[in-house]
Design an enzyme around this catalytic site. Structure first.
Site, short mmCIF file in Angstrom:
data_model
loop_
_atom_site.label_atom_id
_atom_site.label_comp_id
_atom_site.label_asym_id
_atom_site.label_seq_id
_atom_site.Cartn_x
_atom_site.Cartn_y
_atom_site.Cartn_z
N HIS A 35 0.82 -1.20 0.00
CA HIS A 35 0.00 0.00 0.00
C HIS A 35 0.86 1.26 0.00
O HIS A 35 0.34 2.37 -0.02
CB HIS A 35 -0.91 -0.05 1.24
CG HIS A 35 -1.94 1.03 1.30
ND1 HIS A 35 -2.38 1.71 0.20
CD2 HIS A 35 -2.62 1.54 2.33
CE1 HIS A 35 -3.28 2.59 0.56
NE2 HIS A 35 -3.45 2.51 1.86
N CYS A 36 2.20 1.11 0.03
CA CYS A 36 3.03 2.30 0.24
C CYS A 36 3.93 2.65 -0.94
O CYS A 36 3.72 3.67 -1.59
CB CYS A 36 3.89 2.11 1.49
SG CYS A 36 2.91 1.98 2.98
N ILE A 37 4.93 1.80 -1.21
CA ILE A 37 5.99 2.20 -2.15
C ILE A 37 5.45 2.45 -3.58
O ILE A 37 5.87 3.40 -4.22
CB ILE A 37 7.14 1.16 -2.17
CG1 ILE A 37 7.60 0.84 -0.73
CG2 ILE A 37 8.32 1.66 -2.98
CD1 ILE A 37 8.17 2.00 0.04
#
Ligand SMILES: NC(=O)c1ccc[n+]([C@@H]2O[C@H](COP(=O)([O-])OP(=O)(O)OC[C@H]3O[C@@H](n4cnc5c(N)ncnc54)[C@H](O)[C@@H]3O)[C@@H](O)[C@H]2O)c1
Length: 435
Positions: A274-276
């Site tokens: 969900h981030c990078i």
């Protein structure tokens, strides 16, 4: 301390402050449990009734949060979960941990944050501290949260307090957790920063206050952009090394012996989670509003986005050694989660690899002990049991996630396997094709 925040600071110090955590996912649940373990009275708010029932039933759905910890704090009466957002009015702190995905157009989707802020604003009371933890573009707290909360007629730093504190949790990391990862805190003013910093210092070993919410927001995006760009670089080097017939893993292992000025990043089948893959897009979107093009972010996005296609080209190469085309071949993926020992398939490159193989006519299946079922494009698949998958007669296997529960010696004995994680480094043979 000033007159306005003094009562809140007292309640935080005595741990009698009531904390509301909004969004009980990978970020919110561990945080809620930590506050509850420190003795605070914590209420978790979520729109997902199943998660609320799981918490109240003392069950964990996040691998990093042991069931025993949830049971301990729920039984002690320190933690409960609810879908009743009117209870926010009873809280001293509202900590927002909801998703910040991208729209189909790759623009930020702040709808979850806005919905959470609507209920916080509707239940805002004097003396409350509101903290945003969801990763977002610089300016969100100032430009989105502050106007919504101020529209209640209250003044920040006097009637309520507002801060941004990025979450840095790394799911599946056995060394670093909510307690020992230093926490950045930036408030809308000194009273807000002080209150938020004091709150986190109750449960986190190191708190780093910064001068504004914008700096705190930008810190998180710098960290994740740094990772995305460096992974992009090493993924390009991996593709280059493949052309030059050089083992990229050996190169990285040797390069990292340099005691300064080098930090190892590793290639793989693509970015996930969900981030990078998402956060840098928040930054480039915001920069574009001011007429600034983030070239590094765009380039890293292109290279990282090309990795699933590169993996499929390795599968084609591998099948070529046994004189088979992709079309009609049985290809089995080991691992669907985006990284080791987690059950998260959001943005997982394995899904892209499955889809790309399908389009070329392969018969695709997978095994992931953490992911019993998945949806890849229009296809729904169930995980094949590990023992059965190891015994089956696939034309080609692909190691997409290096879960620690896989038996790598056995995987190395499969007739043909593409290793995208260098997990089979202790083994060699013409049957192993390494990324
Ligand atoms: N997962 C990570 O490793 C990680 C690490 C650092 C930062 N973050 C950031 O933290 C934020 C949350 O991520 P996550 O991985 O915990 O997401 P998640 O999807 O696991 O959890 C979010 C939770 O919020 C709930 N929710 C959605 N809308 C809501 C609403 N209006 N009110 C109450 N609850 C609502 C969902 O039901 C879900 O349970 C994101 O901004 C993410 O970028 C995530």
């Amino acid at each position: 301390m000033n007159e306005a925040n003094a009562p809140l600071l007292d309640r935080i110090r005595s741990r009698s402050a009531r904390i509301g955590v909004i969004g009980l996912g990978y970020v919110g649940l561990p945080l809620a449990v930590e506050f509850a373990r420190a003795g605070f009275d914590v209420t978790g708010f979520d729109v997902d009734e199943r998660k609320v029932a799981e918490v109240n039933g003392r069950r964990s759905y996040i691998p990093d949060v042991p069931e025993s910890q949830i049971a301990e704090v729920v039984v002690a009466g320190h933690l409960r979960a609810t879908t009743d957002f009117s209870k926010l009015a009873e809280m001293d702190v509202a900590d927002i941990c909801v998703p910040t995905p991208l729209r189909k157009t790759k623009d930020p989707d702040l709808s979850f944050v806005v919905r959470a802020l609507q209920v916080v604003a509707a239940n805002l009371k004097n003396g409350q501290l509101v903290i945003l933890e969801s990763t977002t573009y610089p300016g969100t707290t100032d430009e989105v949260a502050l106007p919504m909360l101020s529209a209640t007629g209250r003044t920040v730093e006097r009637d309520f307090f507002l801060a941004f504190s990025p979450e840095r949790v790394d799911p599946g990391n056995p060394t670093f957790n909510t307690r020992n990862i230093p926490k950045i805190v930036g408030g809308s003013g000194p009273a807000s920063t002080e209150a938020a910093a004091l709150l986190y210092s109750q449960v986190v070993s190191t708190v780093i206050p910064v001068s504004s919410t914008r700096v705190a927001e930008m810190v998180k995006l710098l960290e994740n952009t740094f990772r995305a760009v460096n992974i992009g670089l090493v993924n390009e080097i991996a593709q280059m090394c493949h052309k030059l017939n050089i083992d990229v893993w050996e190169v990285i292992d040797a390069a990292k012996t340099k005691p300064f000025g080098f930090m190892p990043f590793y290639p793989g089948p693509g970015l996930g989670g969900h981030c990078i893959p998402i956060d840098p897009m928040y930054l480039s979107w915001k920069a574009r509003q001011s007429g600034f093009e983030c070239r590094f972010i765009e380039l890293a996005g292109q290279v990282n986005g090309s990795m699933p296609e590169f993996v499929v080209s390795l599968v084609a190469e591998a099948l070529n050694t046994i004189k088979k085309p992709i079309n009609g071949s049985r290809v089995h993926l080991f691992g669907a989660a985006y990284k080791r020992d987690v059950n998260d398939v959001r943005e997982s490159p394995a899904l892209d690899v499955i889809e790309l193989l399908w389009r070329r006519g392969a018969i695709v299946s997978y095994t992931d002990p953490y992911v019993p079922e998945l949806q890849a494009g229009s296809h729904r698949l169930s995980s094949v049991e590990l023992d059965k998958a190891l015994a089956a007669d696939w034309d080609c296997a692909v190691l997409t996630t290096d879960h620690s529960s896989f038996d790598y010696a056995q995987l190395a004995r499969l007739p043909l396997i593409v290793d995208t994680r260098n997990a089979l480094k202790a083994h060699a043979g013409p049957n192993i094709i390494r990324l």
